[in-house]
Every structure is written in structure tokens, then in C-alpha cells.
Design a protein around this motif. Structure first.
Motif, PDB file in Angstrom:
ATOM      1  N   UNK A  37       4.149  -4.616  12.085  1.00 51.06           N
ATOM      2  CA  UNK A  37       4.835  -3.351  12.384  1.00 51.06           C
ATOM      3  C   UNK A  37       5.969  -3.059  11.388  1.00 51.06           C
ATOM      4  N   UNK A  38       6.050  -1.798  10.986  1.00 54.97           N
ATOM      5  CA  UNK A  38       7.122  -1.385  10.061  1.00 54.97           C
ATOM      6  C   UNK A  38       8.484  -1.665  10.688  1.00 54.97           C
ATOM      7  N   UNK A  39       8.548  -1.528  12.024  1.00 52.48           N
ATOM      8  CA  UNK A  39       9.830  -1.766  12.712  1.00 52.48           C
ATOM      9  C   UNK A  39      10.260  -3.231  12.533  1.00 52.48           C
ATOM     10  N   UNK A  40       9.302  -4.171  12.535  1.00 51.98           N
ATOM     11  CA  UNK A  40       9.643  -5.583  12.344  1.00 51.98           C
ATOM     12  C   UNK A  40      10.097  -5.827  10.898  1.00 51.98           C
ATOM     13  N   UNK A  41       9.429  -5.155   9.957  1.00 46.96           N
ATOM     14  CA  UNK A  41       9.821  -5.305   8.546  1.00 46.96           C
ATOM     15  C   UNK A  41      11.250  -4.805   8.340  1.00 46.96           C
ATOM     16  N   UNK A  42      11.570  -3.650   8.935  1.00 51.75           N
ATOM     17  CA  UNK A  42      12.925  -3.139   8.675  1.00 51.75           C
ATOM     18  C   UNK A  42      13.976  -3.924   9.452  1.00 51.75           C
ATOM     19  N   UNK A  43      13.620  -4.427  10.636  1.00 52.20           N
ATOM     20  CA  UNK A  43      14.577  -5.243  11.395  1.00 52.20           C
ATOM     21  C   UNK A  43      14.867  -6.544  10.642  1.00 52.20           C
ATOM     22  N   UNK A  44      13.805  -7.131  10.075  1.00 52.41           N
ATOM     23  CA  UNK A  44      13.984  -8.392   9.329  1.00 52.41           C
ATOM     24  C   UNK A  44      14.921  -8.150   8.138  1.00 52.41           C
ATOM     25  N   UNK A  45      14.719  -7.011   7.463  1.00 50.41           N
ATOM     26  CA  UNK A  45      15.583  -6.690   6.314  1.00 50.41           C
ATOM     27  C   UNK A  45      17.041  -6.572   6.768  1.00 50.41           C
ATOM     28  N   UNK A  46      17.260  -5.948   7.911  1.00 51.31           N
ATOM     29  CA  UNK A  46      18.625  -5.781   8.445  1.00 51.31           C
ATOM     30  C   UNK A  46      19.221  -7.159   8.799  1.00 51.31           C
ATOM     31  N   UNK A  47      18.413  -7.999   9.445  1.00 51.63           N
ATOM     32  CA  UNK A  47      18.884  -9.325   9.858  1.00 51.63           C
ATOM     33  C   UNK A  47      19.269 -10.160   8.636  1.00 51.63           C
ATOM     34  N   UNK A  48      18.409 -10.181   7.617  1.00 55.09           N
ATOM     35  CA  UNK A  48      18.740 -11.025   6.459  1.00 55.09           C
ATOM     36  C   UNK A  48      19.952 -10.464   5.715  1.00 55.09           C
TER      37      UNK A  48
ATOM     38  N   UNK B 110       0.172 -20.511  -4.153  1.00 50.92           N
ATOM     39  CA  UNK B 110      -1.147 -19.881  -4.135  1.00 50.92           C
ATOM     40  C   UNK B 110      -1.050 -18.363  -4.024  1.00 50.92           C
ATOM     41  N   UNK B 111      -0.293 -17.890  -3.039  1.00 54.82           N
ATOM     42  CA  UNK B 111      -0.277 -16.445  -2.750  1.00 54.82           C
ATOM     43  C   UNK B 111       1.080 -16.060  -2.178  1.00 54.82           C
ATOM     44  N   UNK B 112       1.607 -14.911  -2.598  1.00 58.70           N
ATOM     45  CA  UNK B 112       2.913 -14.441  -2.114  1.00 58.70           C
ATOM     46  C   UNK B 112       2.769 -13.109  -1.394  1.00 58.70           C
ATOM     47  N   UNK B 113       3.376 -13.035  -0.222  1.00 59.72           N
ATOM     48  CA  UNK B 113       3.433 -11.767   0.526  1.00 59.72           C
ATOM     49  C   UNK B 113       4.849 -11.247   0.321  1.00 59.72           C
ATOM     50  N   UNK B 114       4.998 -10.211  -0.477  1.00 57.11           N
ATOM     51  CA  UNK B 114       6.333  -9.759  -0.856  1.00 57.11           C
ATOM     52  C   UNK B 114       6.704  -8.433  -0.196  1.00 57.11           C
ATOM     53  N   UNK B 115       7.780  -8.478   0.581  1.00 59.03           N
ATOM     54  CA  UNK B 115       8.357  -7.229   1.093  1.00 59.03           C
ATOM     55  C   UNK B 115       9.467  -6.844   0.133  1.00 59.03           C
ATOM     56  N   UNK B 116       9.204  -5.821  -0.661  1.00 62.91           N
ATOM     57  CA  UNK B 116      10.220  -5.387  -1.623  1.00 62.91           C
ATOM     58  C   UNK B 116      11.275  -4.556  -0.906  1.00 62.91           C
ATOM     59  N   UNK B 117      12.390  -4.396  -1.575  1.00 61.85           N
ATOM     60  CA  UNK B 117      13.382  -3.457  -1.046  1.00 61.85           C
ATOM     61  C   UNK B 117      12.700  -2.088  -0.963  1.00 61.85           C
TER      62      UNK B 117
ATOM     63  N   UNK C 216       8.575   0.775  -5.099  1.00 57.92           N
ATOM     64  CA  UNK C 216       8.437   0.349  -3.700  1.00 57.92           C
ATOM     65  C   UNK C 216       7.578   1.330  -2.897  1.00 57.92           C
ATOM     66  N   UNK C 217       6.751   0.800  -2.017  1.00 55.05           N
ATOM     67  CA  UNK C 217       5.998   1.631  -1.067  1.00 55.05           C
ATOM     68  C   UNK C 217       6.326   1.084   0.326  1.00 55.05           C
ATOM     69  N   UNK C 218       7.290   1.722   1.015  1.00 56.05           N
ATOM     70  CA  UNK C 218       7.739   1.193   2.310  1.00 56.05           C
ATOM     71  C   UNK C 218       6.578   0.957   3.273  1.00 56.05           C
ATOM     72  N   UNK C 219       6.689  -0.135   4.030  1.00 54.95           N
ATOM     73  CA  UNK C 219       5.665  -0.429   5.037  1.00 54.95           C
ATOM     74  C   UNK C 219       4.473  -1.204   4.503  1.00 54.95           C
ATOM     75  N   UNK C 220       4.479  -1.501   3.190  1.00 57.56           N
ATOM     76  CA  UNK C 220       3.362  -2.252   2.595  1.00 57.56           C
ATOM     77  C   UNK C 220       3.891  -3.586   2.054  1.00 57.56           C
TER      78      UNK C 220
END
Ligand SMILES: O=C(O)CCC(=O)C(=O)O
Ligand SMILES: [Fe+2]
Length: 330
Positions: free
Chosen positions: A41-52, A181-188, A209-213
Motif C-alpha cells: 500500500x502507498x500509505x505504508x510506503x509514505x508512513x515508513x518514509x515519515x517514520x524513518x 542479488x536484488x534490491x527493492x528501492x523506495x526512492x524519495x 521518482x515515480x511515487x508508489x512504485x
């Protein structure tokens, strides 16, 4: 016209095998692709960004409690070598106990803890699913070990770039490949700066950046595992604007500790000789660190007959913590 990165739709990939060829082509040619419809969920991605972001605001002595598990896997403070870059690390996010320990070290609030646990589970799942699809698209049969990723170790690195007006034009992170092996990157989602190598002309192209991806990057271990078929993408981060940039990387590193990586039969059949000697992820990581070959050149050290590390390097000149790791591995 500037080249554009391939886009892989994970939902589509799971529903039919029609986009399997597109995934294989992306892994072989680019070594990276943009992942959409990944189910996090995009909401989890943005919450994680806020938390970190809030964790980075903790006092430095608290941040330093995020200690290394593998060499370089913990907190990296701003330094005179790199005054722009600060990072947290968490090895191994597949272990709930390790995630709790990270939260304990930083005195995370219940909300922080819950968000980090949820995010770790979600990106770990994405890494596992995409890795299995990569194997399938390369013709690796389940009997060859497609299920082998299940116990592979994953690590977080949470990056904060302190970009300022006077740093515009300088590097946030130098050219490198990821070691695993593989990186899952959430960019700013707003501040760009990441650039990947276009293999057609070896130039670097900006990745907007492409938000949500997620941006998915293949690392050195994918090249070892695939006997040279899959590309380890070179990339870097440039300071383009005076703004804080935060990115969250989930690295799927490799098999459990001390287990060596060997290519499944699909990559060595057909007369294609084995290019690299089997090696564990930890040994490879130490080798990259001590030789400072951070952009894929360390793979050359795996060609030719196997040699113990101690015959290749002046082991006694190494820092004590690195030495301890090699002795641990041997
Ligand atoms: O910050 C980014 O976008 C990329 C970071 C990166 O390449 C890394 O942590 O390995
Ligand atoms: Fe990277």
C-alpha cells in the motif's frame, strides 16, 4: 530520445506468463526495472518514509546504537569523507527478532515499530516474489532450486542525503553496483538524483521518482547466480537540488550465512562454462570491501581457480573487524 527503463507489472506477471519475457529482457539488458502494481500500500510506503525521517532526528548517540551485524550493515554517520550521507541499516529483516532489536536500539515508539515490521514484511515479500519470477523467466525449474530464495537474507539500508545549495553537482553516492542479488528501492518521492547506467552507451540516465512504485536493481550476486546472464546495474546518486532526500532500500543479499551461491543448471547447461567460483555472500561482501571494488569489478576475483583469501591479500593489514569476519567465514 533518452532511453527509458522497463516497467514490470507484478500483478500481471503473477496472473499470466505473457510478461515473463519482458522481465527476463529487463534483467539481462538493464539489470533494473520499475515495479508497479506490487501490492504494497502507498500509505505504508509514505508512513515508513515519515517514520524513518523521525529516526534520523534522534540524537547521534542513540543512532549509533544501530550497530553492525555484518561489516557496514549498521548506522553510518555523516563524515568528512561523505558529509552529505547518513544511513541506518538492519540485518536481517526476514527475522522478526532482528527487526525488534533494531527498534529496541533506537527506542522506537509502538507506532514506529509497527510500521517498520509491516514494511519489512511487505518488501521482503516483494523481493521473494520477484526473485522467484526472475528464476522462472530464465527457465530455472523448481527442481533446480527456484524455491531456494525462501531463506535468503535481506537487509534494509535507509539513506538520508543532506543536500545543500553548495553541494549541488556533487555525488551523494559514487558509482557502484549493489553487492547482493536484488534490491527493492523506495526512492524519495519528490527529490531525484538517482542515475543508472544505460548499457547501450555506458552513459548515466536520470531515474525520475515515480511515487508508489519501486525501482528494482540487480546486484553482483545475481550475476554470479546466473553465470553472467543477468546484469548487475551500475548506479549513483547525484545532488541535483538543495533538499533532503530519503530513500529506503531492501536488499535481498543471498543465501543464508556461509552457504555458497552456485548457478542452477539452466545457466550452465548447453556448453556454457561456469564463469565464477562458488562463494558465500558474506565472503564476497568482505572481498568487495577490502579490495574497494564496489562497481562490479570484484566479480573478476571469482574467475579462475579458487584461492583462499589469505593468499590474495595481505590479511594482516586489514582492520580488526574485517579480519574477524574473514576468520569467521573461513
Ligand atoms: O538512494 C538511492 O536512491 C539509491 C541508494 C543506493 O544505491 C544504495 O543504497 O545502494
Ligand atoms: Fe545501490
Amino acid at each position: 530520445m533518452a532511453a527509458t527503463l522497463p516497467i514490470i507489472d507484478l500483478q500481471e506477471l503473477q496472473q499470466s506468463s505473457s510478461s515473463s519475457g519482458k522481465l527476463r529482457e529487463a534483467c539481462e539488458h538493464w539489470g533494473c526495472f520499475r515495479l508497479i502494481n506490487h501490492g504494497v500500500p502507498v500509505s505504508l510506503m509514505s508512513e515508513m518514509k515519515k517514520v524513518v525521517g523521525e529516526l534520523f532526528d534522534l540524537p547521534i548517540p542513540v543512532k549509533r546504537r544501530n550497530v553492525d551485524v555484518l561489516s557496514g550493515s549498521g548506522y553510518i554517520a555523516l563524515s568528512s569523507m561523505n558529509p552529505l550521507y547518513e544511513a541506518f541499516g538492519l540485518y536481517d529483516i526476514g527475522s522478526t527478532a532482528a527487526v525488534h532489536e533494531f527498534c529496541d536500539q533506537l527506542g522506537a515508539s509502538p507506532h514506529h515499530r509497527e510500521t517498520i515490521l509491516k514494511y519489512a514484511e511487505a518488501t521482503h515479500g516483494v523481493a521473494m516474489t520477484v526473485a522467484a519470477k526472475m528464476a522462472e523467466s530464465s527457465g530455472v525449474l523448481a527442481s533446480d532450486g527456484a524455491g531456494l530464495f525462501e531463506d535468503w537474507a535481506c537487509q534494509f539500508r535507509i539513506n538520508k542525503y543532506h543536500f545543500r545549495p553548495e553541494t549541488v553537482g556533487s555525488a551523494g553516492v559514487q558509482i557502484h553496483t549493489d553487492s547482493g542479488f536484488l534490491t527493492v528501492l523506495q526512492e524519495d518521492e519528490t527529490v531525484g538524483g538517482l542515475e543508472v547506467m544505460d548499457p547501450s552507451d555506458s552513459g548515466y540516465i536520470p531515474v525520475d521518482p515515480v511515487p508508489g512504485t519501486f525501482l528494482m536493481n540487480l546486484g553482483d550476486l545475481a550475476t554470479v547466480w546466473s553465470n553472467g546472464k543477468l546484469r548487475n546495474v551500475k548506479h549513483r546518486v547525484e545532488c541535483k537540488e538543495a533538499a533532503v532526500r530519503i530513500s529506503i532500500a531492501t536488499f535481498m543479499l543471498g543465501p543464508p550465512r556461509y552457504t555458497v551461491v552456485e548457478p542452477p543448471a539452466a545457466f550452465v547447461d548447453g556448453g556454457r562454462p561456469r564463469l565464477y567460483r562458488p562463494i558465500s555472500y558474506e565472503e564476497f561482501r568482505v572481498m568487495r570491501q577490502i579490495t574497494d571494488k564496489q562497481a562490479g569489478e570484484a566479480l573478476e576475483l571469482l574467475q579462475g581457480p579458487a584461492q583462499p583469501l589469505s593468499t590474495k591479500f595481505d590479511v594482516n593489514s586489514l582492520p580488526a573487524d574485517v579480519l574477524a569476519q574473514i576468520q569467521d567465514i573461513d
